[in-house]
Design an enzyme around this catalytic site. Structure first.
Site, PDB file in Angstrom:
ATOM      1  N   ASN A   1      -5.422  -6.308   2.361  1.00 17.62           N
ATOM      2  CA  ASN A   1      -6.035  -5.849   3.603  1.00 17.62           C
ATOM      3  C   ASN A   1      -7.266  -6.722   3.894  1.00 17.62           C
ATOM      4  OD1 ASN A   1      -5.104  -3.806   1.590  1.00 17.62           O
ATOM      5  ND2 ASN A   1      -4.745  -2.709   3.481  1.00 17.62           N
TER       6      ASN A   1
ATOM      7  N   GLU B   1       0.843  -1.184   0.000  1.00 15.92           N
ATOM      8  CA  GLU B   1       0.000   0.000   0.000  1.00 15.92           C
ATOM      9  C   GLU B   1       0.880   1.236   0.000  1.00 15.92           C
ATOM     10  OE1 GLU B   1      -2.876  -0.524  -0.482  1.00 15.92           O
ATOM     11  OE2 GLU B   1      -3.521  -2.361   0.544  1.00 15.92           O
TER      12      GLU B   1
ATOM     13  N   HIS C   1      -2.971  -6.084  10.983  1.00 14.49           N
ATOM     14  CA  HIS C   1      -3.810  -7.143  10.419  1.00 14.49           C
ATOM     15  C   HIS C   1      -3.676  -8.453  11.178  1.00 14.49           C
ATOM     16  CE1 HIS C   1      -3.367  -4.956   6.235  1.00 14.49           C
ATOM     17  NE2 HIS C   1      -4.118  -4.273   7.079  1.00 14.49           N
TER      18      HIS C   1
END
Ligand code: FDA
Length: 500
Positions: free
Chosen positions: A479, A356, A441
């Site tokens: 994600n 990202e 995460h």
């Protein structure tokens, strides 16, 4: 006053919990949700519900004396963090030795604090991580359902090319392309239409006012605005806040008894009481749900829980890094707090990476490009019960994070070589270039098909279910919240059809 018994109880109010409560409520089943954090709907004295990242205060963190932002330093100065009063704030960073885990606290769980990136994994990778789940059904039905319920939207590519807020992403894209790499837009549950009006000066700023990890005052479709609003709309769902589930036991008749602790926002314990439930759904997140079952097994309250409870935990391969840009490559003083682009090298046969392009919402030119890289780290940790602390402790040692760094380094060494740039060594408190000692995460602990059956039913106990990120075996390649949501939709559809 709280009912002493509820047909269905859902622990937590994050993605898995919110999906489950909506579907239970829509089926006419009275459902009680228990959330340890606050309901974030009331402006404080400054007129805002949430503080921004540049001026954090007690609302920022869950009972800490000082904020703990992921970028610990800038030019080695502790610029980002502030001393704060201990309070039931919205972001927690839970420490376990060499690993710490960021989680959201409040009605909406992680949706209150996350970057809103709503990414569906590549189908071949989903089939690799959860081979026993019907991928046709997931990609034909439950991923589209999850995305539509969550309000996933895409950026207008023409606006992206010209706006100030994504100059930082365009610079990173240019550097990636120079190394022959592919970039891709990242869908979001932040309303890009609202963001566009922010940049035009038509509405109050949120993503463009350094609001992300301590909450967004505008623009973000967090769960309280999507699934949870719909759940409450059924008339069958109630949410109790500042209520932490501590213990789970089972009665002779098969119903569950929860021991819950009520606190106030300052942390005072107002009382401890018992609640009964016939159907119990755990949606307290990878850390929360796993802890509840590890504790229940190892204190003898649910003795039939097996060995798989507490296993298969991973970081989704998270590693953060920064690159130093040339003076002729400014990223701009205004960076949208919501990422909209990633470098997609997931097909790399040796080192799959989905990176990202992350903002540094500092409100000034930083000459830096920041990334949150998601890598395919095969290492897994596990949770052990610590009786002294009455806590489930994550076992993960620093060497287990090395594969994440190796993968990210292989990608970003190429980008640096192609552009004549170097890493930033001043961002993570010391001189390291790669930060792999935290994750956004957390995944696993109660893995689907191992600690539970293929629909989240806990092995060994009837009417006890897991609904959240603890079902996912440590990695999603992107994600995770869309996958958590879609899987919860799939599981509750089956459970409602067969168990009620
Ligand atoms: P989740 O963690 O959302 O919710 C659990 C809830 O249960 C919390 O509200 C917690 O307070 C509550 N709880 C825990 N224990 C309890 C107990 N004992 N009693 C009562 N309540 C309890 N993902 C993504 O897809 N895109 C992104 O852009 C980002 N960005 C990102 C940024 C940051 C800063 C973070 C911290 C995380 C992300 N994520 C993300 C990750 C994403 O937010 C995360 O995967 C999901 O929120 C996990 O959903 P769950 O349903 O598993 O639980």
């Amino acid at each position: 006053a709280a009912p002493d018994y509820s047909p269905a109880v859902v622990v937590g109010t994050g993605y898995g919990a919110a999906v489950t409560a909506l579907r239970l409520g829509a089926a006419g089943i009275p459902t009680l949700m228990l959330e340890m954090g606050q309901l974030w709907n009331t402006p404080a004295a400054d007129g805002k519900i949430f503080p921004d990242m540049l001026n954090p205060d007690r609302r920022s963190m869950w009972f800490k004396n000082r904020t703990e932002a992921p970028l610990a330093s800038f030019l080695w100065l502790d610029a980002a963090n502030r001393n704060i009063d201990r309070y039931a704030g919205v972001l927690d960073r839970v420490h376990f030795g060499e690993m710490s885990v960021y989680v959201g606290r409040g009605v909406g769980g992680g949706s209150l604090v996350n970057g809103a990136m709503a990414v569906t994994p590549k189908r071949w990778y989903f089939e690799e991580i959860l081979p026993e789940v019907d991928a046709d059904e997931m990609y034909g039905r439950y991923y589209p359902l999850a995305n539509s319920m969550l309000g996933t939207n895409s950026i207008d590519p023409a606006w992206f090319e010209t706006c100030d807020s994504y100059q930082f992403a365009r610079v990173s894209r240019k550097h990636a392309q120079k190394a022959g790499l592919t970039t891709t837009f990242v869908p979001s549950v932040y309303d890009f239409g609202y963001m566009r009006r922010e940049e035009a000066g038509e509405v109050p700023r949120s993503a463009l006012a350094s609001e992300v990890i301590y909450g967004n005052n505008h623009g973000k479709r967090s769960l309280d605005k999507s699934y949870l609003a719909a759940a409450l709309g059924t008339g069958n769902v109630t949410i109790q806040t500042l209520t932490e589930v501590r213990d789970i036991a089972q009665q002779q008749d098969g119903t569950y008894t929860l021991t819950v602790r009520q606190i106030d926002a300052a942390g005072n314990v107002l009382g401890v009481r018992q609640l009964g439930a016939k159907y119990l759904f755990l949606g307290a997140g990878s850390l929360g749900s796993t802890e509840l079952l590890v504790r229940a097994r190892d204190t003898g309250k649910l003795p039939d829980l097996g060995e798989e409870v507490g296993r298969g935990w991973g970081t989704n391969g998270n590693v953060m890094l920064g690159r130093a840009n040339h003076v002729w490559d400014p990223v701009g003083a205004v960076e949208s707090g919501m990422p909209a682009m990633g470098i997609d090298a997931w097909d790399d046969p040796v080192h799959p990476v989905f990176a990202e392009i992350a903002p540094v919402p500092a409100g000034l030119e930083t000459w830096a490009s920041l990334y949150l890289a998601i890598t395919k780290n095969p290492e897994r940790g596990y949770f052990a019960y610590d009786p002294g602390a009455d806590r489930a402790v994550l076992r993960w040692d620093v060497a287990q994070g090395q594969p994440s760094i190796d993968a990210a380094k292989s990608l970003f060494d190429k980008i640096n070589a192609a552009n004549g740039t170097i890493y930033r060594y001043d961002l993570f408190g010391d001189t390291r270039a790669f930060e792999n000692r935290f994750t956004y995460h957390p995944l696993g602990g109660l893995v689907l098909g191992k600690a539970t059956d293929l629909y989240g039913r806990v092995k060994g106990y009837r009417n006890l279910y897991v609904t959240d990120g603890s079902l996912i075996p440590g990695s999603t390649g992107v994600n995770p919240f869309v996958t958590i949501t879609a899987l919860a939709e799939r599981n509750i559809a089956r459970v409602l059809a067969e168990d009620f």
